[in-house]
Design an enzyme around this catalytic site. Structure first.
Site, PDB file in Angstrom:
ATOM      1  N   PRO A  22       0.850  -1.189   0.000  1.00  0.00           N
ATOM      2  CA  PRO A  22       0.000   0.000   0.000  1.00  0.00           C
ATOM      3  C   PRO A  22       0.884   1.238   0.000  1.00  0.00           C
ATOM      4  O   PRO A  22       1.802   1.340   0.825  1.00  0.00           O
ATOM      5  CB  PRO A  22      -0.775  -0.118   1.324  1.00  0.00           C
ATOM      6  N   CYS A 108       2.206   3.554   9.761  1.00  0.00           N
ATOM      7  CA  CYS A 108       2.426   4.860   9.118  1.00  0.00           C
ATOM      8  C   CYS A 108       3.140   5.810  10.089  1.00  0.00           C
ATOM      9  O   CYS A 108       2.669   6.037  11.205  1.00  0.00           O
ATOM     10  CB  CYS A 108       1.099   5.473   8.676  1.00  0.00           C
ATOM     11  N   ASP A 211      13.083  -2.394   1.641  1.00  0.00           N
ATOM     12  CA  ASP A 211      14.314  -2.312   0.840  1.00  0.00           C
ATOM     13  C   ASP A 211      14.492  -3.445  -0.162  1.00  0.00           C
ATOM     14  O   ASP A 211      15.632  -3.727  -0.560  1.00  0.00           O
ATOM     15  CB  ASP A 211      15.559  -2.257   1.743  1.00  0.00           C
TER      16      ASP A 211
HETATM   17  C1  LIG Z   1       4.893   7.178  -0.971  1.00  0.00           C
HETATM   18  C2  LIG Z   1       4.652   6.112   0.040  1.00  0.00           C
HETATM   19  C3  LIG Z   1       3.386   5.930   0.547  1.00  0.00           C
HETATM   20  C4  LIG Z   1       3.134   4.914   1.490  1.00  0.00           C
HETATM   21  N1  LIG Z   1       1.864   4.735   1.936  1.00  0.00           N
HETATM   22  C5  LIG Z   1       1.595   3.680   2.761  1.00  0.00           C
HETATM   23  C6  LIG Z   1       0.261   3.363   3.120  1.00  0.00           C
HETATM   24  O1  LIG Z   1      -0.717   3.999   2.680  1.00  0.00           O
HETATM   25  N2  LIG Z   1       0.083   2.315   3.970  1.00  0.00           N
HETATM   26  C7  LIG Z   1       1.135   1.572   4.457  1.00  0.00           C
HETATM   27  O2  LIG Z   1       0.933   0.631   5.218  1.00  0.00           O
HETATM   28  N3  LIG Z   1       2.397   1.850   4.106  1.00  0.00           N
HETATM   29  C8  LIG Z   1       2.650   2.867   3.263  1.00  0.00           C
HETATM   30  N4  LIG Z   1       3.923   3.089   2.854  1.00  0.00           N
HETATM   31  C9  LIG Z   1       4.993   2.183   3.305  1.00  0.00           C
HETATM   32  C10 LIG Z   1       5.196   1.037   2.307  1.00  0.00           C
HETATM   33  O3  LIG Z   1       4.027   0.251   2.193  1.00  0.00           O
HETATM   34  C11 LIG Z   1       6.385   0.140   2.740  1.00  0.00           C
HETATM   35  O4  LIG Z   1       6.087  -0.426   3.992  1.00  0.00           O
HETATM   36  C12 LIG Z   1       7.686   0.918   2.850  1.00  0.00           C
HETATM   37  O5  LIG Z   1       7.856   1.793   1.752  1.00  0.00           O
HETATM   38  C13 LIG Z   1       8.885  -0.037   2.944  1.00  0.00           C
HETATM   39  O6  LIG Z   1       8.934  -0.883   1.831  1.00  0.00           O
HETATM   40  P1  LIG Z   1       9.924  -0.591   0.583  1.00  0.00           P
HETATM   41  O7  LIG Z   1      11.318  -0.453   1.145  1.00  0.00           O
HETATM   42  O8  LIG Z   1       9.750  -1.759  -0.329  1.00  0.00           O
HETATM   43  O9  LIG Z   1       9.475   0.712  -0.016  1.00  0.00           O
HETATM   44  C14 LIG Z   1       4.188   4.097   1.943  1.00  0.00           C
HETATM   45  C15 LIG Z   1       5.472   4.293   1.427  1.00  0.00           C
HETATM   46  C16 LIG Z   1       5.711   5.264   0.483  1.00  0.00           C
HETATM   47  C17 LIG Z   1       7.098   5.427  -0.070  1.00  0.00           C
END
Ligand SMILES: Cc1cc2nc3c(=O)[nH]c(=O)nc-3n(C[C@H](O)[C@H](O)[C@H](O)COP(=O)(O)O)c2cc1C
Length: 330
Positions: A22, A108, A211
């Protein structure tokens, strides 16, 4: 590596153990429908939805956030909030609209969310967070999952302690982002802490997150943590082919050729048209501009070019600009 190539959450079978995260402002229908045909997505989530706006009725914004279609499956809907009754009411409402899976955001870090006790704010009172999750589980028949960070800060790493309570409450799966609230997006996702969370679970799948930007990073996440599945966020914003690439790697298939300029532009263009359909031409064009830095790094010649595209306000001008990119040499 001994891992299951499928994911099962409370009897729902997903074809791959790879989840699209998300992401507020990004994970809308236009993006999901662009991403899914590339392959590998086992389950996608909506961005976090505010129970208040869901319950207040049929505003355009909530209609857009709830929008889905037959191709956009399987899909989980994420809600956030600090209060049991609003979260339960929102979950019931979503269930009535046919939603198959509901996720509660407990990660969040944004001040306006976490500071009000929602999102990662729930990690400051883990017992209350577990009680809230239990009430949401009780209020609906569909599976309820939870997405956690490790804790509020490093002094209070609570996620692994919450797992038995969440599991006993009937939560069907837990996603763990390997950072604390205080870290925001700095530092690295802590795979050892994710492993602690995995080890605290008895019967429910734990989904590792943080990551994963390459097939190698995905293997490291599976191998180091023992997680059942992986959720991928930022990596798919600039490289929507990432989940396909990881999925091929997990199956032992050779890497697919990276998308060439024409394929990248065709993807960008199709995503743009889907955004126009979802939001209408004026809003769709403005909202699409946030994708330009994501896609543009490889395709645009320098900063000036990027700035030009970021100033476009008309759908036809955006189309022309993308066509012009197609005329340029790599
Ligand atoms: C722009 C943005 C918006 C996000 N919005 C949400 C959200 O609505 N709900 C949520 O649980 N996490 C949200 N996250 C966190 C991501 O779901 C994820 O947990 C986090 O980016 C770490 O994963 P990654 O390293 O693959 O990006 C958001 C992250 C980003 C960068």
């Amino acid at each position: 590596m001994n891992l299951s190539l499928r994911l099962n959450i409370a009897g729902l079978e997903f074809g791959t153990p790879l989840l699209a995260a998300p992401m507020a402002g990004y994970s809308d229908l236009a993006f999901r429908n662009s991403l899914r045909p590339l392959g590998g997505v086992g389950l996608a989530y909506t961005e976090m939805l505010s129970p208040a706006s869901l319950l207040q009725g049929k505003g355009k914004r909530s209609r857009i956030l709830l929008a889905t279609c037959a191709e956009d499956q399987p899909l989980g809907y994420q809600i956030y909030g600090a209060h049991t009754s609003t979260l339960c009411d929102a979950a019931k409402l979503l269930e009535q609209t046919g939603v198959k899976l509901i996720d509660i955001n407990m990660g969040c870090p944004q001040r306006k969310i976490a500071g009000n006790g929602a999102g990662a704010g729930l990690l400051r009172d883990p017992e209350e967070a577990v009680r809230i999750a239990a009430s949401v589980v009780q209020s609906v028949k569909v599976p309820v999952t939870v997405k956690l960070r490790l804790g509020w800060d490093h002094e209070r790493l609570v996620a692994h302690e919450m797992v038995p309570g969440l599991e006993a409450a009937g939560v069907a799966a837990i996603t763990i982002h390997g950072r604390t609230r205080s870290q925001g997006y700095t530092g690295k996702a802590d795979l050892d802490e994710i492993r602690r969370v995995v080890q605290a679970a008895r019967n429910i799948p734990i989904i590792g997150n943080g990551d994963v930007t390459s097939p190698e990073a995905a293997r490291r996440m599976f191998e180091t943590t023992g997680c059942a599945a992986i959720m991928i966020g930022r990596g798919i914003l600039s490289n929507p082919w990432l989940i396909r690439d990881i999925w091929r790697d997990l199956q032992g298939l050779p890497p697919a050729p990276p998308p060439d300029r024409a394929e990248q532009l065709a993807y960008m263009r199709a995503h743009f048209e889907r955004m126009l359909q979802l939001y209408g031409p004026a809003v769709g064009t403005i909202l699409y501009r946030k994708w330009i830095p994501q896609y543009g790094r490889k395709l645009l010649k320098g900063r000036r070019h990027m700035v030009e595209l970021l100033q476009i306000t008309e759908a036809d001008d955006m189309r022309k600009a993308m066509d012009a990119l197609g005329q340029e040499q790599e």
